[in-house]
Motif scaffolding. Structure first.
Motif, short mmCIF file in Angstrom:
data_model
loop_
_atom_site.label_atom_id
_atom_site.label_comp_id
_atom_site.label_asym_id
_atom_site.label_seq_id
_atom_site.Cartn_x
_atom_site.Cartn_y
_atom_site.Cartn_z
N GLN A 130 1.03 -1.24 0.04
CA GLN A 130 0.07 -0.14 0.20
C GLN A 130 0.88 1.17 -0.02
O GLN A 130 1.74 1.61 0.75
N LEU A 131 0.64 2.05 -1.08
CA LEU A 131 1.78 3.33 -1.28
C LEU A 131 1.90 4.13 -0.11
O LEU A 131 3.01 4.41 0.38
N CYS B 35 2.65 -1.36 -6.85
CA CYS B 35 1.81 -1.29 -5.84
C CYS B 35 0.48 -1.78 -6.22
O CYS B 35 0.28 -1.98 -7.42
N HIS B 36 -0.59 -2.12 -5.60
CA HIS B 36 -1.80 -2.61 -5.49
C HIS B 36 -2.55 -1.87 -6.79
O HIS B 36 -3.38 -2.28 -7.58
N TYR B 37 -2.38 -0.44 -6.78
CA TYR B 37 -2.90 0.08 -7.74
C TYR B 37 -2.27 0.56 -8.99
O TYR B 37 -2.54 1.44 -9.81
N LEU C 69 0.73 1.76 -9.62
CA LEU C 69 2.03 2.46 -9.79
C LEU C 69 3.25 1.70 -9.54
O LEU C 69 3.32 0.99 -8.54
N SER C 70 4.50 1.69 -10.19
CA SER C 70 5.56 0.91 -9.95
C SER C 70 6.75 1.95 -9.73
O SER C 70 6.85 3.13 -10.06
#
Lengths: 211, 211
Positions: free
Chosen positions: A15-16, A52-54, A56-57
């Motif tokens: 989680q970011l 990340c889960h959404y 974004l790397s």
């Protein structure tokens, strides 16, 4: 000048804000103070990009095998903890580096990883409000609480969900460097920091997201 | 199902939490609501890794030339805005995409970029407390205020420093989808959201960091 090494463990599905909050607190504290007290870096299993889960790397600074010796370890949470709980290299790193570290901090469901390696036994701990039951099931010898933004057991500090990592990190800055430096960081971030804030109890909702 | 495209502009030297806060708010809102209202992506000049001021590097999803048409544009700040202010491609993108967008949001010194292309003329705006004078100098036709976490002019909303982007994003979620969905996102993030919070005035300190 000796800097305190702050190692943030990252993994796919993290989680970011769990780790970006602490990353900003320690990085900003280092920038706005002349002695630059902290050296913050991201540690992952490999040097490949972490997603990340959404989606974004972002890119790790070093691997589990070659990270500088951490004085402070930060374990964020997120849906990716479920896979990380079965990654022996990650668990072994937490145990071995944690043994020598000064502080071990978890944010959100990062507490599950600490529980898995037995680090929360006999302690009081917290986690994201949707994972309290799971943490209690994994750590029957831990007193799991739901009304604190973070719980300080001395070497091990666990924070509640996502944004609570910011409060915990400011608390750690205050603990190590004094209240005025933590307040200066909070002001720079324009963060409405309440050093003694408690969590407002949140009604439990179904954990359909596996968070 | 039509999703709202949320484009976040990134550039070297961006302040991480400026855009990770909004990224989390819109991404989480999309995840915890069945209709997944938002499609959030990072736009940069090229697809090369982007490095924040403190070294962490992350990867854009698309370039200025091939980004999906943004409904919402988010312009973060950070020391890197100083270079971005001279990057014509970035300024042209803000102007052309901003013309068609439904909302343009700035966080922190992202407001300087909006000022540079004239988007703040005649409006009320805010920025990081260390950059208020600079914004006023760049935008003499703008009323710059220092006591709001964000200022809503309709299409253009500017937030104060760093963490204020979280509050502004929750406000936008409430504006578009209703208070209860914004509150649900804040609760998921365990963020102590005060919808009508104002900025506590912070004494000005020297702007030695060029922030």
């Amino acid at each position: 000048m000796t800097q305190t090494n702050v190692a943030i463990l990252i993994f796919n599905g993290v989680q970011l804000l769990d780790f970006i909050g602490p990353f900003e607190v320690f990085s900003i504290t280092s920038e706005i103070n002349e002695d630059q007290p902290f050296n913050v870096f991201l540690v992952a299993e490999t040097l490949n990009s972490v997603q990340c889960h959404y989606g974004l790397s972002f890119n790790p600074d070093c691997t589990l095998l070659d990270s500088p010796p951490p004085d402070i370890i930060i374990i964020p949470g997120g849906i990716g903890t479920r896979e990380a709980l079965n990654q022996l290299q990650i668990l072994a790193w937490i145990q071995s580096k944690g043994y020598h570290a000064e502080l071990i901090l978890s944010v959100c469901t990062g507490a599950l990883l600490l529980a898995k390696v037995g680090l929360l036994d006999g302690l009081v701990a917290t986690t994201h409000h949707q994972a309290l039951d799971q943490l209690q099931a994994m750590a029957p010898q831990t007193t799991v609480v739901d009304n604190q933004r973070f719980v300080d057991n001395g070497k091990i500090i666990t924070a509640a969900g996502i944004s609570a990592g910011i409060d915990m990190s400011l608390y750690v800055v205050a603990k190590l460097l004094g209240d005025s430096k933590a307040l200066k960081t909070a002001q720079y971030m324009e963060y409405d920091w309440k050093p003694k804030a408690k969590v407002t109890p949140i009604p439990k909702i179904s954990n359909s997201l596996g968070f």
